[in-house]
Each structure stands twice: as structure tokens, then as C-alpha cells.
Design a protein around this motif. Structure first.
Motif, short mmCIF file in Angstrom:
data_model
loop_
_atom_site.label_atom_id
_atom_site.label_comp_id
_atom_site.label_asym_id
_atom_site.label_seq_id
_atom_site.Cartn_x
_atom_site.Cartn_y
_atom_site.Cartn_z
N ASN A 60 2.56 6.49 -7.07
CA ASN A 60 1.56 7.27 -7.81
C ASN A 60 1.32 8.66 -7.22
O ASN A 60 0.45 9.39 -7.69
CB ASN A 60 0.25 6.48 -7.86
CG ASN A 60 0.38 5.20 -8.66
OD1 ASN A 60 0.67 5.23 -9.85
ND2 ASN A 60 0.18 4.06 -8.01
N LYS A 61 2.09 8.99 -6.14
CA LYS A 61 1.99 10.31 -5.49
C LYS A 61 0.55 10.63 -5.11
O LYS A 61 0.01 11.70 -5.42
CB LYS A 61 2.57 11.41 -6.40
CG LYS A 61 4.07 11.23 -6.68
CD LYS A 61 4.59 12.34 -7.58
CE LYS A 61 6.10 12.27 -7.73
NZ LYS A 61 6.58 10.99 -8.27
N ILE A 62 -0.08 9.67 -4.43
CA ILE A 62 -1.46 9.86 -3.97
C ILE A 62 -1.54 9.52 -2.49
O ILE A 62 -0.63 8.90 -1.92
CB ILE A 62 -2.45 8.96 -4.75
CG1 ILE A 62 -2.07 7.47 -4.61
CG2 ILE A 62 -2.53 9.37 -6.20
CD1 ILE A 62 -3.08 6.50 -5.21
N ASP A 63 -2.63 9.94 -1.86
CA ASP A 63 -2.89 9.56 -0.48
C ASP A 63 -3.36 8.11 -0.45
O ASP A 63 -4.00 7.62 -1.39
CB ASP A 63 -3.97 10.48 0.12
CG ASP A 63 -4.12 10.29 1.61
OD1 ASP A 63 -4.89 9.40 2.01
OD2 ASP A 63 -3.45 11.00 2.38
N ARG A 64 -3.06 7.43 0.64
CA ARG A 64 -3.46 6.02 0.78
C ARG A 64 -4.96 5.84 0.59
O ARG A 64 -5.42 4.85 0.03
CB ARG A 64 -3.02 5.53 2.15
CG ARG A 64 -3.39 4.09 2.46
CD ARG A 64 -2.92 3.73 3.84
NE ARG A 64 -3.45 2.45 4.27
CZ ARG A 64 -2.71 1.44 4.69
NH1 ARG A 64 -1.41 1.55 4.75
NH2 ARG A 64 -3.27 0.31 5.08
N MET B 6 0.83 -1.21 0.00
CA MET B 6 0.00 0.00 0.00
C MET B 6 0.86 1.26 0.00
O MET B 6 0.61 2.21 -0.76
CB MET B 6 -0.93 -0.01 1.22
CG MET B 6 -2.03 -1.05 1.16
SD MET B 6 -3.35 -0.66 -0.02
CE MET B 6 -4.25 0.62 0.89
N ASN B 7 1.88 1.29 0.85
CA ASN B 7 2.75 2.47 0.92
C ASN B 7 3.52 2.67 -0.37
O ASN B 7 3.71 3.81 -0.83
CB ASN B 7 3.72 2.34 2.10
CG ASN B 7 3.02 2.43 3.44
OD1 ASN B 7 1.89 2.90 3.53
ND2 ASN B 7 3.68 1.97 4.49
N ALA B 8 3.99 1.56 -0.97
CA ALA B 8 4.73 1.66 -2.23
C ALA B 8 3.84 2.19 -3.34
O ALA B 8 4.27 3.01 -4.16
CB ALA B 8 5.28 0.28 -2.61
N ASP B 9 2.58 1.77 -3.38
CA ASP B 9 1.64 2.24 -4.39
C ASP B 9 1.38 3.74 -4.22
O ASP B 9 1.40 4.51 -5.19
CB ASP B 9 0.33 1.47 -4.31
CG ASP B 9 -0.64 1.81 -5.43
OD1 ASP B 9 -1.15 2.94 -5.45
OD2 ASP B 9 -0.87 0.94 -6.30
#
Length: 312
Positions: A215-219, A208-211
Motif C-alpha cells: 500500500n506504499k505506506i509507513d508501518r 506487516m511489512n508486506a502490507d
């Protein structure tokens, strides 16, 4: 007028309590989904682990269906349906409580660390998951013991237990008490739970953190299909990292009592399995287990995450 330190502490305590309640509720919903998705796979896994009469998972599934009917795949479901909801609730509640504790501890020594925003180290995620596993083992041990006894018992006239409560009663009588009866194999259960849930939460948080970083988005913006995918992959990591311990647990929890007891201890079970079956003996049933892990873990994390987003 500025709030006093006591007021701030009280407010933080209330927020932490409310968040823990949300974690517990989301986990319970995820646990129900987990049981309904995974029970048919689980009975095949237990039969393969505790018997030598099946050559493969397909053979076991076909035999169960032919001789016991379709409903046999949900044998012993009442126990996990009541209990696994509580277990998964504890897993997520304990994990997030431990995570928040570790975040506060990190923030006290690292002023750049922001709890709830900055990511912990992956050793810390593993530690929080292992803590959740140990906390969970207190109730998962007896629940899984009863479920395994019900799943592994013969069909028809050879049936040993009429239901979960009859199983509890008979185990208590045979072992000379409720605790020794229900907590058979608890040491290996604690070890399995710590390792399994340490890896489960570590894998999910890493993905989750890597994604989010990639993608420079919030979790919270990660779509549900990705949450399900990452949850499923975390389930594969859980079982690949803990399966030999699970085999030993299943063997001990289907063992007899008194003169009929085959394994004296966890170490003796390891030794006898290695001597009789070699290393392959510790991986019997891994195929259906990994097949089950993907949808079950995917469903659990997706339901928990979506429930959490909804109630937040």
C-alpha cells in the motif's frame, strides 16, 4: 560545537535503554490482555492434552461448566496474570533488542541498510523471535508448570493444591528441591519457546511489512484492525509450528514424581505418546488451541502496537 563520539554513544545508549523500557511496558500491557482473553480456551486445551476422558473440546468445556462452574474456566489465572505480563514483556523486549542488534550488524556491512527503516531478512526475524522465546523460557517454564498443575487437578474433594503457592511448595517437596520441582520439562519448554516465538514474530513482521510495501505506506499508518488480523494469523502460525512440543511439555508437567513418574525424559515422552496414540496424540487439543490463538494473539499484538504508538 560538534558532539564527541562518547557523547553520541551515551545518547544512543540512553535512547536504546528508553526504547527497551517502552518495549517491556507495551509487552506487559499486551500480556495482561492475552491472559484475560485466552484463559478459558487454555484450560480446555490442557484438559484435552492430559486426559482421555473428553471426546472433543465442546465435551470438555461442557463438562467443566457442569461439574465445576463458570469460574473454573479461570482456574489458575492468578499465576499467569502475574507471570504472563512479565513473559510477554520479556518476549517483546528481547525481540526488539535482538532486532536492533541485527539491524546495527547489517548496517555495518551494508551501507544502503538504514536501521529502523530498512527491513531485515526473514531468517533474521525468526532468529530474533527465537532469542525472545529462549529468554522468556526462564520464567515461562515454572509459571506454566504451576498453571498446568492447577488446571489439570481434580475438582472438589480430590483437589491437590489450594493455590499457586501451595502448588510450588508441594512440587518442591516431591521433587526434592525448588529447581527440579518447578523446572520439570524445561528442555522441551526451551525448544517450544524458540520455535513458537521465532514463527510468531516472523509471521507478524512479514505480514506487516508486506502490507506497508503493497500500500506504499509507513508501518505506523497500518490501521488497528489489520494489526489485529495479522497478529491473529501469527498466532495460528505459532501453534501449528510448535504444538507437538507443547503436548509433550504438558504431559511432562502433569506427570507424577518418584514411583508415580511415567516419563523418564522428553525423548521417552515422545516415544510413549507415539506408541500409545500415534501421530494424532501430538495434535490432541489443537482445535480449541487454534480457536484461542486468533483472538488472543490478535489482542496481544493490537494492544502492544497501540500502546507503543501512544507512548512514542
Amino acid at each position: 560545537m560538534a558532539a564527541s563520539a562518547a557523547d553520541v554513544d551515551s545518547h544512543d545508549g540512553q535512547n536504546a535503554g528508553l526504547q527497551t523500557a517502552k518495549d517491556l511496558f507495551s509487552g506487559a500491557v499486551g500480556g495482561i490482555a492475552q491472559v484475560l482473553i485466552g484463559q478459558p480456551f487454555d484450560i480446555v486445551k490442557v484438559r484435552l492434552q492430559t486426559s482421555t476422558q473428553y471426546s472433543s473440546a465442546l465435551t470438555a468445556a461442557a463438562s467443566i461448566y457442569k461439574h465445576e462452574g463458570a469460574l473454573a474456566f479461570y482456574k489458575g489465572t492468578l499465576t499467569p496474570l502475574l507471570g504472563i505480563g512479565a513473559c510477554v514483556s520479556i518476549q517483546f523486549g528481547a525481540f526488539h533488542s535482538a532486532r536492533r542488534f541485527l539491524e546495527q550488524r547489517r548496517a555495518a556491512t551494508d551501507k544502503s541498510f538504514i536501521p529502523g527503516v530498512s527491513n531485515l531478512g526473514y531468517g533474521e526475524y525468526y532468529a530474533a523471535g527465537a532469542f525472545a522465546g529462549v529468554a522468556n523460557s526462564v520464567i515461562s517454564g515454572p509459571i506454566e508448570h504451576v498453571r498446568i498443575r492447577l488446571q489439570a487437578q481434580p475438582h472438589g474433594a480430590g483437589r491437590l493444591y489450594s493455590g499457586p503457592w501451595d502448588c510450588v511448595r508441594k512440587l518442591s517437596q516431591q521433587a526434592g528441591g525448588v529447581l527440579p520441582g518447578l523446572y520439570r520439562g524445561e528442555v522441551v519448554t526451551v525448544l517450544r519457546e524458540a520455535q513458537a516465538y521465532g514463527l510468531w514474530f516472523l509471521a507478524f513482521e512479514w505480514l506487516m511489512n508486506a502490507d506497508a510495501a503493497r500500500n506504499k505506506i509507513d508501518r505506523k499508518e497500518i490501521p488497528s484492525y489489520k494489526i489485529a488480523l495479522y497478529g491473529g494469523l501469527a498466532g495460528e502460525a505459532l501453534w501449528l509450528g510448535s504444538y507437538p512440543l507443547d503436548v509433550v511439555k504438558s504431559k511432562m508437567q502433569t506427570d507424577g514424581f518418584g514411583a508415580g513418574q511415567k516419563y523418564k525424559s522428553m525423548r521417552d515422552c515422545f516415544a510413549q505418546t507415539l506408541r500409545a496414540e500415534g501421530m494424532r496424540g501430538f495434535w490432541k487439543g489443537i482445535g480449541p488451541t487454534l480457536l484461542r490463538a486468533m483472538p488472543v494473539s490478535a489482542g496481544t499484538f493490537a494492544v502492544v502496537e497501540m500502546t507503543m504508538r501512544t507512548i512514542n
